[in-house]
Write a protein that holds these residues in place. Sequence first.
Motif, PDB file in Angstrom:
ATOM      1  N   PRO A  11      34.351 -36.811 -39.375  1.00  0.00           N
ATOM      2  CA  PRO A  11      33.670 -37.502 -40.469  1.00  0.00           C
ATOM      3  C   PRO A  11      34.350 -38.808 -40.871  1.00  0.00           C
ATOM      4  N   THR A  12      35.612 -39.009 -40.431  1.00  0.00           N
ATOM      5  CA  THR A  12      36.302 -40.258 -40.754  1.00  0.00           C
ATOM      6  C   THR A  12      35.900 -41.386 -39.815  1.00  0.00           C
ATOM      7  N   VAL A  13      35.221 -41.061 -38.737  1.00  0.00           N
ATOM      8  CA  VAL A  13      34.762 -42.083 -37.802  1.00  0.00           C
ATOM      9  C   VAL A  13      33.534 -42.762 -38.392  1.00  0.00           C
ATOM     10  N   PRO A  14      33.528 -44.078 -38.473  1.00  0.00           N
ATOM     11  CA  PRO A  14      32.385 -44.760 -39.090  1.00  0.00           C
ATOM     12  C   PRO A  14      31.132 -44.648 -38.249  1.00  0.00           C
ATOM     13  N   ASP A  15      29.989 -44.687 -38.916  1.00  0.00           N
ATOM     14  CA  ASP A  15      28.694 -44.774 -38.254  1.00  0.00           C
ATOM     15  C   ASP A  15      28.453 -46.244 -37.922  1.00  0.00           C
ATOM     16  N   VAL A  16      28.138 -46.551 -36.679  1.00  0.00           N
ATOM     17  CA  VAL A  16      27.961 -47.931 -36.247  1.00  0.00           C
ATOM     18  C   VAL A  16      26.824 -48.629 -36.984  1.00  0.00           C
ATOM     19  N   PHE A  17      25.916 -47.838 -37.580  1.00  0.00           N
ATOM     20  CA  PHE A  17      24.783 -48.440 -38.286  1.00  0.00           C
ATOM     21  C   PHE A  17      24.988 -48.525 -39.798  1.00  0.00           C
ATOM     22  N   GLU A  18      26.169 -48.163 -40.279  1.00  0.00           N
ATOM     23  CA  GLU A  18      26.467 -48.329 -41.696  1.00  0.00           C
ATOM     24  C   GLU A  18      26.993 -49.731 -41.968  1.00  0.00           C
ATOM     25  N   PRO A  19      26.792 -50.272 -43.186  1.00  0.00           N
ATOM     26  CA  PRO A  19      27.357 -51.582 -43.530  1.00  0.00           C
ATOM     27  C   PRO A  19      28.873 -51.581 -43.374  1.00  0.00           C
ATOM     28  N   ALA A  20      29.421 -52.756 -43.025  1.00  0.00           N
ATOM     29  CA  ALA A  20      30.856 -52.846 -42.761  1.00  0.00           C
ATOM     30  C   ALA A  20      31.389 -54.187 -43.245  1.00  0.00           C
ATOM     31  N   LYS A  21      32.619 -54.179 -43.725  1.00  0.00           N
ATOM     32  CA  LYS A  21      33.279 -55.396 -44.179  1.00  0.00           C
ATOM     33  C   LYS A  21      33.907 -56.129 -42.999  1.00  0.00           C
ATOM     34  N   ASN A  29      25.388 -53.748 -40.312  1.00  0.00           N
ATOM     35  CA  ASN A  29      25.865 -52.736 -39.369  1.00  0.00           C
ATOM     36  C   ASN A  29      27.041 -53.330 -38.598  1.00  0.00           C
ATOM     37  N   ARG A  30      27.571 -52.586 -37.652  1.00  0.00           N
ATOM     38  CA  ARG A  30      28.785 -52.988 -36.954  1.00  0.00           C
ATOM     39  C   ARG A  30      28.504 -53.580 -35.570  1.00  0.00           C
ATOM     40  N   ILE A  31      27.316 -54.125 -35.373  1.00  0.00           N
ATOM     41  CA  ILE A  31      26.901 -54.612 -34.068  1.00  0.00           C
ATOM     42  C   ILE A  31      26.737 -56.123 -34.103  1.00  0.00           C
ATOM     43  N   VAL A  32      27.422 -56.816 -33.198  1.00  0.00           N
ATOM     44  CA  VAL A  32      27.444 -58.273 -33.151  1.00  0.00           C
ATOM     45  C   VAL A  32      26.753 -58.751 -31.871  1.00  0.00           C
ATOM     46  N   LYS A  33      25.893 -59.731 -32.008  1.00  0.00           N
ATOM     47  CA  LYS A  33      25.346 -60.400 -30.828  1.00  0.00           C
ATOM     48  C   LYS A  33      26.416 -61.363 -30.319  1.00  0.00           C
ATOM     49  N   ALA A  34      26.923 -61.108 -29.113  1.00  0.00           N
ATOM     50  CA  ALA A  34      27.997 -61.925 -28.553  1.00  0.00           C
ATOM     51  C   ALA A  34      27.514 -63.339 -28.259  1.00  0.00           C
ATOM     52  N   ALA A  35      28.456 -64.279 -28.241  1.00  0.00           N
ATOM     53  CA  ALA A  35      28.141 -65.675 -27.947  1.00  0.00           C
ATOM     54  C   ALA A  35      27.812 -65.831 -26.462  1.00  0.00           C
ATOM     55  N   THR A  36      26.632 -66.339 -26.177  1.00  0.00           N
ATOM     56  CA  THR A  36      26.231 -66.694 -24.810  1.00  0.00           C
ATOM     57  C   THR A  36      25.494 -68.021 -24.904  1.00  0.00           C
ATOM     58  N   PHE A  37      25.933 -69.019 -24.150  1.00  0.00           N
ATOM     59  CA  PHE A  37      25.338 -70.350 -24.283  1.00  0.00           C
ATOM     60  C   PHE A  37      23.830 -70.276 -24.067  1.00  0.00           C
ATOM     61  N   GLU A  38      23.094 -70.901 -24.993  1.00  0.00           N
ATOM     62  CA  GLU A  38      21.646 -70.729 -25.031  1.00  0.00           C
ATOM     63  C   GLU A  38      20.889 -71.697 -24.124  1.00  0.00           C
ATOM     64  N   GLY A  39      21.467 -72.859 -23.832  1.00  0.00           N
ATOM     65  CA  GLY A  39      20.846 -73.787 -22.897  1.00  0.00           C
ATOM     66  C   GLY A  39      19.572 -74.450 -23.395  1.00  0.00           C
ATOM     67  N   THR A 336      25.730 -50.858 -24.257  1.00  0.00           N
ATOM     68  CA  THR A 336      24.267 -50.937 -24.092  1.00  0.00           C
ATOM     69  C   THR A 336      23.507 -49.812 -24.777  1.00  0.00           C
ATOM     70  N   ASN A 337      24.182 -48.765 -25.250  1.00  0.00           N
ATOM     71  CA  ASN A 337      23.456 -47.638 -25.826  1.00  0.00           C
ATOM     72  C   ASN A 337      24.247 -46.988 -26.954  1.00  0.00           C
ATOM     73  N   ARG A 338      23.625 -46.045 -27.645  1.00  0.00           N
ATOM     74  CA  ARG A 338      24.249 -45.410 -28.805  1.00  0.00           C
ATOM     75  C   ARG A 338      25.501 -44.615 -28.404  1.00  0.00           C
ATOM     76  N   GLU A 339      25.462 -43.973 -27.267  1.00  0.00           N
ATOM     77  CA  GLU A 339      26.619 -43.184 -26.848  1.00  0.00           C
ATOM     78  C   GLU A 339      27.870 -44.050 -26.726  1.00  0.00           C
ATOM     79  N   THR A 340      27.716 -45.231 -26.151  1.00  0.00           N
ATOM     80  CA  THR A 340      28.871 -46.114 -25.984  1.00  0.00           C
ATOM     81  C   THR A 340      29.312 -46.690 -27.318  1.00  0.00           C
ATOM     82  N   MET A 341      28.369 -46.989 -28.203  1.00  0.00           N
ATOM     83  CA  MET A 341      28.724 -47.447 -29.546  1.00  0.00           C
ATOM     84  C   MET A 341      29.531 -46.384 -30.285  1.00  0.00           C
ATOM     85  N   ASP A 342      29.072 -45.123 -30.211  1.00  0.00           N
ATOM     86  CA  ASP A 342      29.791 -44.042 -30.871  1.00  0.00           C
ATOM     87  C   ASP A 342      31.179 -43.855 -30.268  1.00  0.00           C
ATOM     88  N   LEU A 343      31.278 -44.020 -28.960  1.00  0.00           N
ATOM     89  CA  LEU A 343      32.585 -43.948 -28.300  1.00  0.00           C
ATOM     90  C   LEU A 343      33.525 -45.011 -28.856  1.00  0.00           C
TER      91      LEU A 343
END
Length: 408
Positions: A11-21, A29-39, A336-343
């Motif tokens: 229960p001490t492990v955060p939920d990736v979809f909860e707000p985060a500082k 949530n705890r998910i960031v769109k990584a920087a990729t040059f847009e062109g 790429t998926n919820r399992e890896t996010m939870d990991l």
Amino acid sequence: MTPAPGVPASPTVPDVFEPAKLGPLTLRNRIVKAATFEGVTPDALVTDALIDYHVKPAAGGIGMTTVAYCAVAPEGRTDRHQIWMRPEAVPGLRRLTDAVHAEGAAVSAQIGHAGPVANAKSNGLPALAPGKLFSPISMKSSKPATAEDIARVTEAHANAARTAVEAGFDAVEIHLGHNYFASAFLSPKLNKRKDEYGGSLENRAKVARGVCRAVRDAVGDRIAVTAKLNMSDGVPGGIDLAESLQTAKWLEEDGGLDALELTAGSSLLNPMYLFRGDAPIPEFAANFPQPTRLGIRLVGKKFLIAYPYQEAFLLEFARQFRAELSLPLILLGGITNRETMDLAMREGFEFVAMGRAILREPDLINRIAADESRQAVKSLCIHCNRCMPTIYSGTRCVVIDPEPPTVV
């Protein structure tokens, strides 16, 4: 790395979809769109296509999207079409940040100087590096940076961060990776200097540390400050794990960063080390005139090396940083998926960053969040990496969008 399925074990492990500082920010949530040059910035200014590029993942549920690449100086671009942070760019950047905020997401500007990766021919200005390095893209050699150049580039990062605040960004990501300017100084393979910026790691890290301190001093706590740091260049004699970890410890001690995003590879020497999967050599070659096109086709396999794809492919390196740092860390690579996010959450990482999977499906985060089973939604990205060469014509997933976007 095979992720363990299911719900976080504690229960001490955060939920990736909860707000985060994140520093002064609270992300949804705890998910960031990584920087990729847009062109899609032919005049080095914001376009409607660039805004659309970032609004889509914002509407699709991402916590924060990252605008790349916001160069701190005109000679610091990998080509002249990239945005560089100056007063003329602010109105367009403000339109972009307002549009992303309207979708409930935060937005970060990746700021940096490409150093030896800059295209001197395209920019019409010499590339800067620790020493004289030849670029096969521009067919020119870089200029060894003087102490005055280093001071100017450091202050340019501070000014770029101030511009980001003015334009409404919530954060900046300082580019310390991929053998760009600061990363080239960190690399013992590229930095052969005999002055105060060469030799020992302490000397080679002065540029990276100085830039981070300058940015924090410029913005205070008005926005979050993160940095992208190479764990390994993926080349013999380059930045290795031990030296990178020591650099990360110094950056943590300096107190200028709110989080560190861990990356790998060299845009100059081994770009595919970060992008696991296929190496699209013919597609890359098609973007260049002769004789460069022929050269890429003939020797491309030595430069664009294909590495097998696996989920969380940077985790083995990154967990060594997690074990020795208290600084919040962003796990990148094969998320790429919820399992890896939870990991990632179970492993102690505060955030995850996603690139190609979001390019393939901008609404992927909303679909994963709605999946009560946590296992039903899988990314459709096939890791063909044919998106990579589209940075020259409008970055996109060619599987679903073969034609370049209209840029206005």
